[in-house]
Every structure is written in C-alpha cells, then in structure tokens.
Design an enzyme around this catalytic site. Structure first.
Site, PDB file in Angstrom:
ATOM      1  CG  HIS A 117      -1.913   0.966   1.400  1.00 41.02           C
ATOM      2  ND1 HIS A 117      -1.681   2.264   1.778  1.00 41.02           N
ATOM      3  CD2 HIS A 117      -3.247   0.870   1.203  1.00 41.02           C
ATOM      4  CE1 HIS A 117      -2.834   2.917   1.809  1.00 41.02           C
ATOM      5  NE2 HIS A 117      -3.799   2.098   1.468  1.00 41.02           N
ATOM      6  CG  ASP A 155       0.723  -2.477   6.087  1.00 40.22           C
ATOM      7  OD1 ASP A 155      -0.210  -2.750   6.869  1.00 40.22           O
ATOM      8  OD2 ASP A 155       0.592  -1.735   5.095  1.00 40.22           O
ATOM      9  CD  GLN A 195      -6.598  -4.936   4.078  1.00 40.66           C
ATOM     10  OE1 GLN A 195      -7.508  -5.684   4.446  1.00 40.66           O
ATOM     11  NE2 GLN A 195      -6.828  -3.681   3.750  1.00 40.66           N
ATOM     12  CE  LYS A 202      -7.104  -0.549   6.279  1.00 34.08           C
ATOM     13  NZ  LYS A 202      -7.843  -0.214   5.067  1.00 34.08           N
ATOM     14  CB  CYS A 251      -3.726   3.111  -1.666  1.00 41.56           C
ATOM     15  SG  CYS A 251      -4.993   4.339  -1.428  1.00 41.56           S
TER      16      CYS A 251
HETATM   17  N1  PMP Z   1      -1.696  -0.881   4.541  1.00 38.18           N
HETATM   18  C1  PMP Z   1      -2.615  -1.664   3.979  1.00 38.18           C
HETATM   19  C2  PMP Z   1      -2.209  -3.028   3.510  1.00 38.18           C
HETATM   20  C3  PMP Z   1      -3.925  -1.218   3.838  1.00 38.18           C
HETATM   21  O1  PMP Z   1      -4.842  -1.993   3.270  1.00 38.18           O
HETATM   22  C4  PMP Z   1      -4.256   0.073   4.301  1.00 38.18           C
HETATM   23  C5  PMP Z   1      -5.671   0.620   4.170  1.00 38.18           C
HETATM   24  N2  PMP Z   1      -6.232   0.470   2.914  1.00 38.18           N
HETATM   25  C6  PMP Z   1      -3.264   0.846   4.898  1.00 38.18           C
HETATM   26  C7  PMP Z   1      -2.001   0.336   5.008  1.00 38.18           C
HETATM   27  C8  PMP Z   1      -3.540   2.228   5.430  1.00 38.18           C
HETATM   28  O2  PMP Z   1      -4.355   2.159   6.550  1.00 38.18           O
HETATM   29  P1  PMP Z   1      -4.933   3.478   7.238  1.00 38.18           P
HETATM   30  O3  PMP Z   1      -5.596   4.268   6.138  1.00 38.18           O
HETATM   31  O4  PMP Z   1      -5.916   2.958   8.234  1.00 38.18           O
HETATM   32  O5  PMP Z   1      -3.815   4.206   7.848  1.00 38.18           O
END
Ligand code: PMP
Length: 405
Positions: free
Chosen positions: A121, A198, A201, A224, A362
């Site tokens: 991401h 990270d 997910q 999430k 993203c």
């Molecule tokens: N890393 C991953 C793998 C994600 O899916 C996301 C959210 N789509 C994020 C980071 C960012 O998370 P947040 O917007 O809650 O900071």
C-alpha cells in the site's frame, strides 16, 4: 457464535441502497462496526469522560483506566512482550510514518538501503521514500512473482551490507496473499536487518504472535478490525523504540520541559504526543473482545468459505482475469473482466446495491506490474453470507450483459 447472530450486531447491514439491501463487500477499505463498539465509546462519553493521564480527578482517572486497559488487551491480542511496546497512533499510516521518521533519524544514514516490497500500500512506500530523501538513503523495490507472492530467495539476493530495513505486508490489500512472515523475518534477521510488517489486512483475519513471528515493528488500524476509525497501533520491540527519538513533540511525551532543554517521557508515552482518540480506543477494546469471542478458527473457516465460493462463481464467468493466485490467501479477491473498465463495472454494481471497490487500491506499483489501471476488489468481513455472494455473482453477470455488446 451463529453467523446470523453475528450479523445482527451490525445494524448498518440492514441498509437499503438504491432500493436494495446492501451487500457490503468492501471490508478491506474499512469494516463495519458492531453495536458493542459503539456502546463502549458511548459509555466513556456519557458516563465519565475526562482527559487521560492528567490524574487530577475521578473522571480523568476512570477514563485513563479504560484507555490503559485497552493497551493491555492489545498486548495480549498480539502477544507482545510488554505493554510499553504498544503505541497508540491514528492508523497504520501514522504508525509507519512514525517508524520511518524515528528509525530513520536513529539508524539510517547516507548510502543506506531500505527494501520495500512491490505489493505494498502507498502508506508503506511513501514514508520510506520521504525518509530516504531526507537521510540520503535509497529505497530498493522487492518484486513479487506472477502469482502475487513474495519470494524469500529474491529478498536474500537484494540484501546488502547497506540494508537497514525490510518493509512488507503480512497480507496484501490487492492480491490477498498471506506472506510467509516468519521465514522472511528469520532470513532478514540472519543478515542483521530489521523488519516492519504492515498488518492492516491481517489483524482482523489471522491469529499470530508478534514475538513468534519476530516482528521488529508491526502496524495496524482499528477501523479494519471492526473498531472505530482514527485509531491505530504500532508495536515495536522495546530496545528499538528506546533507541529511537520521539516522532512528534507536545504534551504527554515529555518528562520535563525547560527552555534550556527538554527530557522525554518513558515508553509508550514518548511516542504519544497530545490527546489521543480516547473514545476510539475504548471502542477498539470492544472490537478486540468481539474478535476473541467469535474466535479465529471460526473467522478463518468462514472467510475461506467466502473466498472459495466467490472464486468458484467468478471462474464460471468467461473473461475473468484474477490478480493474486497465491496458495494461501485472505480477505480479498481482485479481478478484471476482459473488455470492461473496472470503474464501469463497479458503478453499475453499486446501483444494484453491491458495494465493491474499484481502482488502484493505493497500490500503484501493483497496477504497474500488471499494466492495468485498476481492478475490481471484493473483500470480506465475518458478517458476509453465502447468499450475498450469490447476489454479487448474479449482479456481476447482469453488469457484463449490459456492458459487453
Ligand atoms: N496498509 C494496507 C495493507 C492497507 O490496506 C491500508 C488501508 N487500505 C493501509 C495500510 C492504510 O491504513 P490506514 O488508512 O488505516 O492508515
């Protein structure tokens, strides 16, 4: 717990969208919140709210007790060694920015390298690029395979004596790949390099222990995992967090402030400047209770069933292209339909009450790797039912018959 009982705890799923009961297949973007999460936030707000750690009176003390109780719950949930290793942030993004900044200040210098997987991401790419620019370092991409997997052998060939950090996801938000975290941390640590995982997910889908997988840093978001938005967690090994400078300055993170110089507070407060999202943290505590009550055996089994059923439905449709075919997947399925733009398909699905995500999610480098503008992404929560997958498949067939001459 019975699935339909679980579902009842998420009143928003009764919503009608364009006259049809919504089928919410976008939990990877943000999951829905159950009633207990809202009640926990309400309880603090209506019954005794005060600012935390300022210990002046009963209400402040009671709120602090709830807030610090959730820190203990999170420690237990991810099996961290101590509560001082749990830092509250506003999300995965802030957790990663914190590490990129503070670890960068402490440990990264000109010519150093940070390896970042290509399935990340943007929030696990851009903070490293910004830090690399500031410190005169370099971000090295770690490509993934055609099936959407990270090959540890490729990583081994990328690590050099200049490598200081490897950043990668536990589960990809586009490909659904569950990465072999233990194997990756072992080989990285063998070369004296640190890892940031990270977990945005993974946290809601898989049980794990940060000590067992030997993560140096692990980042995730409350929103999430059925909790409130605006709250995130950074887990970091104590000796690393202690060696890193604060990320932001302000109240709570100090020990003593003089114009001649300031000393900083102990962990975890050193990294928690300012008033945090107190009620959100209370809600996160209820979300953790919910996940534990349902249990990861049931969560895993249910979500695997949804993945298998959706994949089987999609396989029957001619012209479906899947992205991410790893043997172990979790939470998401990404695909395109030959000759149809994902955005068009998503817009029509929405009109039929089916909420999916379309676009680059993203993760531009993933799209570039496949040479596509975006995908349609279906993602699951514990509340999704097999009947909803049937409705999704039926709607998708209708969309195809409209868009394909
Ligand atoms: N890393 C991953 C793998 C994600 O899916 C996301 C959210 N789509 C994020 C980071 C960012 O998370 P947040 O917007 O809650 O900071």
């Amino acid at each position: 717990m019975d699935l339909y009982e679980i579902r009842k705890q998420f009143p928003v799923l009764k919503q009608e969208v364009y006259g049809k009961q919504v089928v919410y297949l976008d939990s990877a973007a943000s999951s829905q919140k159950n009633i207990d999460v809202l009640l926990a936030e309400r309880h603090v707000t209506l019954d005794f709210y005060g600012n935390i750690h300022r210990g002046a009176h009963y209400m402040a003390d009671k709120t602090t007790e709830v807030f610090e109780g959730v820190r203990d719950k999170i420690r237990d949930f991810i099996q961290a060694g101590s509560r001082e290793e749990i830092i509250f942030t506003k999300g995965t993004t802030e957790s990663i920015n914190l590490v990129a900044f503070s670890f960068g200040e402490a440990f990264i210098g000109p010519g150093d390298e940070i390896i970042v997987s290509e399935m990340e991401h943007h929030s696990n790419i851009v903070p490293w690029q910004m830090m690399a620019q500031r410190r005169g370092a370099r971000v090295v991409p770690w490509p993934f395979t055609d099936s959407g997997e990270l090959d540890p052998a490729t990583l081994r060939s990328l690590i050099t004596p200049r490598t200081k950090m490897v950043a990668f996801c536990h589960v990809s938000n586009v490909l659904g790949t569950v990465n072999p975290v233990r194997e990756i941390t072992a080989l990285t640590h063998d070369r004296g390099v640190k890892v940031l995982i990270d977990g945005a997910q993974a946290i809601q889908h898989l049980p794990f222990s940060v000590q067992e997988i030997d993560a140096d840093f692990y980042a995730f978001s409350s929103h999430k995992m059925y909790g409130p938005n605006g709250v995130g967690i950074l887990y970091g090994k104590r000796e690393l967090l202690e060696a890193m400078p604060p990320y932001q300055g302000g109240g709570e993170m100090i020990s003593e402030v003089r114009f001649s110089g300031t000393t900083f507070n102990e962990l975890p407060f050193k990294f928690e400047a300012g008033t945090p999202h107190i009620t959100g943290v209370a809600g996160l505590g209820a979300a953790v209770d919910f996940l534990k009550k349902v249990g990861f055996d049931q969560i895993r089994a249910h979500e695997q069933m949804l993945i298998e059923k959706t994949t089987a439905c999609l396989r029957q449709i001619p012209g479906i292209i899947f992205y991410g075919q790893a043997p172990v997947k979790s939470g998401v399925i990404s695909f395109n339909i030959e000759g149809i733009h994902p955005y068009d398909a998503g817009t029509l699905l929405d009109k039929m009450g089916i909420a999916v995500r379309t676009g680059h999610h993203c993760a531009d480098p993933v799209m570039a790797r496949f040479g596509i503008p975006g995908t349609i992404r279906v993602s699951f929560g514990i509340y999704n039912t097999p009947e909803e997958i049937d409705r999704f498949a039926e709607a998708l067939n209708k969309v195809i018959s409209i868009l394909r001459p």
